[in-house]
Scaffold this active site. Structure first.
Site, PDB file in Angstrom:
ATOM      1  N   LYS A   1       0.855  -1.192   0.000  1.00 27.90           N
ATOM      2  CA  LYS A   1       0.000   0.000   0.000  1.00 27.90           C
ATOM      3  C   LYS A   1       0.893   1.245   0.000  1.00 27.90           C
ATOM      4  O   LYS A   1       1.949   1.255   0.656  1.00 27.90           O
ATOM      5  CB  LYS A   1      -0.877  -0.027   1.252  1.00 27.90           C
TER       6      LYS A   1
ATOM      7  N   SER B   1      -9.791   1.242   2.919  1.00 29.01           N
ATOM      8  CA  SER B   1      -8.974   2.067   2.059  1.00 29.01           C
ATOM      9  C   SER B   1      -7.870   1.330   1.314  1.00 29.01           C
ATOM     10  O   SER B   1      -7.259   1.894   0.408  1.00 29.01           O
ATOM     11  CB  SER B   1      -8.322   3.169   2.895  1.00 29.01           C
TER      12      SER B   1
ATOM     13  N   SER C   1      -9.797  -1.432   6.996  1.00 25.47           N
ATOM     14  CA  SER C   1      -9.347  -1.168   5.636  1.00 25.47           C
ATOM     15  C   SER C   1      -8.715  -2.315   4.866  1.00 25.47           C
ATOM     16  O   SER C   1      -8.418  -2.157   3.686  1.00 25.47           O
ATOM     17  CB  SER C   1      -8.357  -0.020   5.631  1.00 25.47           C
TER      18      SER C   1
HETATM   19  N1  GLN Z   1     -13.020   3.089   6.430  1.00 29.09           N
HETATM   20  C1  GLN Z   1     -12.497   3.497   7.688  1.00 29.09           C
HETATM   21  C2  GLN Z   1     -12.232   4.970   7.664  1.00 29.09           C
HETATM   22  O1  GLN Z   1     -12.633   5.575   6.751  1.00 29.09           O
HETATM   23  C3  GLN Z   1     -11.262   2.722   8.000  1.00 29.09           C
HETATM   24  C4  GLN Z   1     -10.053   3.228   7.354  1.00 29.09           C
HETATM   25  C5  GLN Z   1      -8.857   2.380   7.620  1.00 29.09           C
HETATM   26  O2  GLN Z   1      -8.967   1.319   8.209  1.00 29.09           O
HETATM   27  N2  GLN Z   1      -7.703   2.889   7.231  1.00 29.09           N
HETATM   28  O3  GLN Z   1     -11.644   5.524   8.526  1.00 29.09           O
END
Ligand code: GLN
Length: 476
Positions: free
Chosen positions: A81, A156, A180
């Site tokens: 990532k 994400s 995420s």
């Molecule tokens: N979708 C969650 C957020 O928007 C989790 C994001 C993540 O785990 N980096 O914060």
């Protein structure tokens, strides 16, 4: 029909390398070809490090020729990532503010992977600074779900997961703050795991919310995931939250006779009916494998998202203050009238809407007069959520839930509605809040799209959920 090299699992690829059926350069070229032919459509990668990958692969092939013994991940192509630092490679966090930023050191996980002989193919797309659930808020365009390119891959870590799901790499690392990796793994039909808080070093991971962040792998099989986790975990002097637990590694337990908790708060109204059916079938399968299902309650679950959306933005507002137009990346310094102007303009132009929204929310929650009412209160409720899990784990070995309340949705469908978007993390955030490990494994399809089953374990007991997941995966 012969399987294409890039579609193999890590284990199969390792076997092939050892028996000299193919070389690491063959594996790497197969992945690079797949990226070249497919990534225009999927947009999983921000940067492809072709030269670095081929150089690493050639090194491994030399070792094979000279009769050296191969480690499990040696010569196997993977992706990272784009918020995990690789020395001398671009690291953007999916943001304009870091569009041209070149990392000056390797993250601890990257150092470990390089020592293990991994072949790094490149850096994958993400929601800006890992904030989002759909990989649409990236400055570099949205990633598409490989199963249906009209749909989001989740987020994400959508780039990492889509790259694995479309056989562009054998495995990938993402990061988790609230789900995420597990959520996109569920939406794309692969395996994703968030290890316990403290299991994997976060040195060299761009911080989003430090009390929740954890580097998390995604793979095609549970067995592969175990190999990746073995390589990246462990104590690190450079991350004081990591712990050394080698001696305490729990013994391998079989699913037979195990007690698995089913929390009533995780089967709620807003959940897609077809998704619920698949998850219930998955639970039946666990029963057939010899587990005993126990109804449990995690009473503070309903506050999890509220706690998350106070704690996370508060920490975001603090962590992202370093992007000030002076130290890193994008800057408006040449056009600014004074120092304040540099800060304001750089951050206004450099950050996207979601990052700015969270910085503002967090700054507000931490400001004098509001700190006690919001941040402190959220931390207190966080303890109650953790206590719910501690209590549950005195009765059960692990917990089973859905990973996501829905399957993948259309690109654009929730993008302008942050509250609906936030709801898609309802089943995953609690594990980050409590610091416990969670894994998502595929459990069939609903509306022709993948559904994920989630297993949650005690903090530092990855072993139990990995065993359950692997028996579940093998059961036909
Ligand atoms: N979708 C969650 C957020 O928007 C989790 C994001 C993540 O785990 N980096 O914060």
């Amino acid at each position: 029909m012969k399987k294409l090299l890039n579609t193999l699992t890590i284990k199969e690829a390792h076997k092939g390398l050892v028996s000299k059926k193919f070389s690491s350069v063959d594996l790497t070229k197969a992945c690079l070809d797949q990226i070249k032919s497919l990534d225009k459509k999927i947009n999983a990668f921000i940067t492809v490090t072709e030269d670095l990958a081929l150089e690493q692969a050639k090194k491994v092939d030399k070792k094979i020729k000279s009769g050296g013994k191969l480690k499990p991940l040696e010569g196997i192509p993977m992706a990272l990532k784009d918020n995990i630092l690789v020395k001398d490679a671009k690291c953007t966090a999916g943001s304009k503010i870091l569009e041209n930023y070149i990392a000056s050191y390797d993250a601890t996980v990257v150092k470990k992977l390089k020592e293990a002989g991994a072949v790094i193919l490149g850096k994958t797309n993400l929601d800006e600074f890992a904030m989002g659930s759909s990989t649409e808020s990236s400055y570099f365009g949205s990633t598409k779900n490989p199963i249906d390119t009209k749909k989001v891959p989740g987020g994400s870590s959508g780039g990492s997961v889509a790259a694995v799901a479309s056989d562009m790499c054998f495995y990938a690392l993402g990061s988790e703050t609230g789900g995420s990796v597990r959520q996109p793994a569920s939406l794309c039909g692969v395996i994703g795991m968030k290890p316990s808080y403290g299991r994997v070093s976060r040195y060299g991971l761009m911080a989003m919310a430090s009390s929740l962040d954890q580097i998390s792998p995604t793979t095609k099989t549970v067995e592969d995931l175990r190999m990746v986790l073995d390589c990246i975990m462990g104590v690190d002097k450079k991350d004081s939250t990591t712990v050394d637990l080698k001696e305490e590694k729990p013994k391998k337990k079989s699913i037979k006779g195990m007690k698995i908790g089913v929390p009533k708060e995780y089967f709620i109204k807003g959940m897609d009916k077809e998704v619920e059916k698949r998850v219930r079938e998955g639970i039946k399968k666990l029963e057939k494998l010899g587990a005993k299902m126990v109804d449990i309650s995690l009473p503070h679950t309903e506050y999890a998202l509220a706690v998350y959306y106070i704690v996370m933005p508060s920490e975001v507002s603090s962590n992202l203050s370093r992007y000030d137009g002076i130290r890193y990346g994008f800057t408006t310094v040449s056009k600014a009238k004074n120092l304040m102007d540099v800060y304001f303009e750089t951050r206004r132009q450099g950050f996207g809407d979601e990052a700015r929204r969270r910085i503002m929310l967090g700054t507000y929650a931490l400001s004098s007069g509001y700190y006690d009412a919001y941040y402190k209160k959220a931390q207190q409720v966080r303890t109650l959520i953790k206590n719910d899990f501690d209590k549950a784990f005195t009765k059960v070995d692990c917990i089973v839930t859905p990973t996501s309340p829905t399957v993948a949705w259309d690109i654009g469908e929730k993008f302008d509605d942050p509250l609906t978007m936030y709801l898609s993390d309802i089943y995953t955030v609690s594990a980050n809040i409590a610091g416990i490990p969670g894994i998502s494994v595929p459990c069939g399809e609903a509306h022709n799209l993948p559904v994920g089953l989630q297993l949650l374990g005690k903090q530092f007991d990855e072993e139990t959920i990995l065993n359950v997941a692997s028996e579940y995966e093998e059961y036909k």
